[in-house]
Scaffold this motif. Structure first.
Motif, mmCIF file in Angstrom:
data_model
loop_
_atom_site.group_PDB
_atom_site.id
_atom_site.type_symbol
_atom_site.label_atom_id
_atom_site.label_comp_id
_atom_site.label_asym_id
_atom_site.label_seq_id
_atom_site.Cartn_x
_atom_site.Cartn_y
_atom_site.Cartn_z
ATOM 1 N N GLU A 1 0.800 -1.378 -0.101
ATOM 2 C CA GLU A 1 -0.027 0.081 -0.017
ATOM 3 C C GLU A 1 0.825 1.212 -0.073
ATOM 4 O OE1 GLU A 1 -2.570 1.501 -0.336
ATOM 5 O OE2 GLU A 1 -4.303 0.433 0.035
ATOM 6 N N GLY A 2 0.048 2.340 -0.022
ATOM 7 C CA GLY A 2 0.815 3.624 0.236
ATOM 8 C C GLY A 2 1.906 4.082 -0.662
ATOM 9 N N VAL A 3 2.102 3.664 -1.764
ATOM 10 C CA VAL A 3 3.155 3.962 -2.665
ATOM 11 C C VAL A 3 3.214 5.476 -2.943
ATOM 12 C CG1 VAL A 3 1.875 3.619 -4.950
ATOM 13 C CG2 VAL A 3 4.478 3.398 -4.740
ATOM 14 N N THR B 1 0.393 4.418 6.150
ATOM 15 C CA THR B 1 0.368 5.449 5.110
ATOM 16 C C THR B 1 1.669 6.334 5.746
ATOM 17 O OG1 THR B 1 -0.649 7.272 4.056
ATOM 18 C CG2 THR B 1 -1.150 6.931 6.337
ATOM 19 N N PHE B 2 2.376 6.965 4.874
ATOM 20 C CA PHE B 2 3.474 8.062 5.108
ATOM 21 C C PHE B 2 3.378 9.300 4.376
ATOM 22 C CE2 PHE B 2 4.652 4.639 2.639
ATOM 23 C CZ PHE B 2 5.425 5.233 1.557
ATOM 24 N N ALA B 3 4.274 10.234 4.735
ATOM 25 C CA ALA B 3 4.470 11.580 3.761
ATOM 26 C C ALA B 3 5.850 11.701 3.773
ATOM 27 C CB ALA B 3 3.616 12.576 4.448
ATOM 28 N N LEU C 1 7.321 11.181 7.776
ATOM 29 C CA LEU C 1 6.109 11.172 8.585
ATOM 30 C C LEU C 1 5.236 9.981 8.543
ATOM 31 C CD1 LEU C 1 4.092 12.786 10.654
ATOM 32 C CD2 LEU C 1 2.923 13.710 8.696
ATOM 33 N N LEU C 2 5.194 9.179 9.457
ATOM 34 C CA LEU C 2 4.579 7.786 9.498
ATOM 35 C C LEU C 2 3.106 7.900 9.939
ATOM 36 C CD1 LEU C 2 7.029 5.368 10.797
ATOM 37 C CD2 LEU C 2 6.874 6.338 8.568
ATOM 38 N N ILE D 1 -5.428 3.958 11.665
ATOM 39 C CA ILE D 1 -4.978 4.621 10.430
ATOM 40 C C ILE D 1 -4.972 3.830 9.163
ATOM 41 C CG2 ILE D 1 -3.160 6.228 9.314
ATOM 42 C CD1 ILE D 1 -2.471 7.097 12.347
ATOM 43 N N ASN D 2 -5.303 4.631 8.074
ATOM 44 C CA ASN D 2 -5.497 3.778 6.935
ATOM 45 C C ASN D 2 -5.027 4.909 5.777
ATOM 46 O OD1 ASN D 2 -6.167 1.475 5.252
ATOM 47 N ND2 ASN D 2 -7.658 2.629 4.384
ATOM 48 N N ASP D 3 -5.476 5.480 4.965
ATOM 49 C CA ASP D 3 -5.017 6.175 3.717
ATOM 50 C C ASP D 3 -4.620 7.809 3.876
ATOM 51 O OD1 ASP D 3 -4.498 6.086 0.988
ATOM 52 O OD2 ASP D 3 -6.257 7.486 0.495
ATOM 53 N N GLY D 4 -3.553 8.359 3.412
ATOM 54 C CA GLY D 4 -3.311 9.428 3.698
ATOM 55 C C GLY D 4 -2.462 10.311 2.584
ATOM 56 N N ARG D 5 -2.678 11.666 2.713
ATOM 57 C CA ARG D 5 -1.565 12.493 1.650
ATOM 58 C C ARG D 5 -1.594 13.771 2.122
ATOM 59 N NH1 ARG D 5 -0.235 10.953 -3.370
ATOM 60 N NH2 ARG D 5 -1.655 9.010 -3.467
ATOM 61 N N CYS D 6 -0.266 14.486 1.721
ATOM 62 C CA CYS D 6 -0.293 15.855 2.012
ATOM 63 C C CYS D 6 -1.065 16.602 0.997
ATOM 64 C CB CYS D 6 0.879 16.227 1.918
ATOM 65 S SG CYS D 6 1.919 15.780 3.521
ATOM 66 N N ASP D 7 -1.689 17.823 1.830
ATOM 67 C CA ASP D 7 -2.413 18.945 0.757
ATOM 68 C C ASP D 7 -1.369 19.709 0.113
ATOM 69 O OD1 ASP D 7 -1.730 20.623 2.565
ATOM 70 O OD2 ASP D 7 -3.962 20.909 3.697
#
Length: 293
Positions: A15-17, A57-59, A68-69, A100-106
């Protein structure tokens, strides 16, 4: 067009590529394997780092030595040089069966993420949150979900996309990049007549949304009006997340999962859980936004 196997990782839940243009590295996670992965296409080298709990997820951050995890229960920093994890804050401590599941920076560098209900009933008790650059955490004014997914932003940052995967509808809303407020929530793409469920997404330089179709053997490119522009076949049932990367941001990367597949299905799909790639002729991605703390 069909994506080809890049990494035969046999991940339980790849996930989270994400692609890092500065370091030319591809990152992803095996959530259930609690492992962060990294691949350098230029050298062919692949590395991994074990995590203390499932990493969903991470950024990227301003520092290429730090991520950021979004771990199952908390947000934290990960330092590559020291291999240390520094907690930031816990999430949904009152809901023991969520993670926590999906995430992304705005586009302003704040981390927007959602949670997932791991209980069998899949009750819609989960939410969308934002970690601001001062490290304060706030819940977004969006409906509750069972499995948050498809979080991404238009090129100008003024539209946020998101979904509750079991509902098979990708929604969007107006997103105030200055205040961070959401409004005018609406249906973006109704995929209830399509095979699979919407999972992870990204947006390209033309504002088209790419979505991995869990259970659908494919990735969809959706036009800004929500219509299907093209389909990319993936030779496994459970593609999970997508990124546009490579030196020219013209390569589609797709993670996948082996989770819940029967023994017969695994025999038929030996590459399940791998990372796939496809070079695109006419499309470019956008540099991934970085967390701006």
């Amino acid at each position: 067009m069909t994506a080809s196997l890049l990494i035969d990782g046999k991940h339980l839940l790849g996930e989270g590529v994400l692609w890092c243009p500065r370091s030319q590295r591809l990152f992803w996670t095996d959530i259930l394997g609690a492992t962060l992965w990294c691949h350098r296409p230029a050298s062919g080298d692949t590395e991994s780092w074990p995590m203390p709990e499932p990493l969903a997820t991470f950024a990227l951050t301003a520092d290429d030595d730090r991520l950021l995890l979004g771990l199952a229960s908390q947000l934290a920093w990960f330092n590559f040089s020291s291999k240390t994890i520094t907690p930031i804050c816990k999430v949904e401590t009152d809901l023991p069966l969520t993670r926590i599941n999906d995430g992304r920076c705005d586009r302003a560098g704040r981390f927007v993420f959602g949670t997932k209900n791991d209980a069998p009933d899949l009750a819609r008790c989960c939410s969308f949150y934002r970690l601001n650059t001062d490290l304060t955490l706030e819940r977004l004014a969006l409906p509750s979900v069972a499995i948050s997914n498809s979080i991404c932003f238009s090129p100008d940052g003024r539209t946020m996309y998101y979904c509750d995967s079991p509902g098979k509808i990708i929604h969007c809303c107006d997103y105030d990049t200055a205040a961070g407020s959401t409004s005018n929530a609406r249906v973006f793409a109704d995929l209830r007549q399509q095979p699979g469920e919407p999972d992870g997404s990204t947006v390209d330089s033309e504002g088209y949304l790419w979505n991995a179709q869990w259970g659908g053997y494919r990735v969809l490119r959706l036009a800004p009006d929500g219509s299907i522009d093209r389909m990319i076949q993936v030779p496994v049932a459970q593609p999970s997340c997508v990124a546009l990367g490579g030196a020219d941001l013209d390569t589609l990367y797709v993670t996948s999962a082996r989770e819940s597949l029967s023994a017969a299905a695994l025999l038929a799909e030996p590459a399940a859980g791998g990372v796939f790639q496809l070079r695109l002729e006419d499309i470019r991605g956008l540099p991934e936004a970085r967390f701006g703390a």
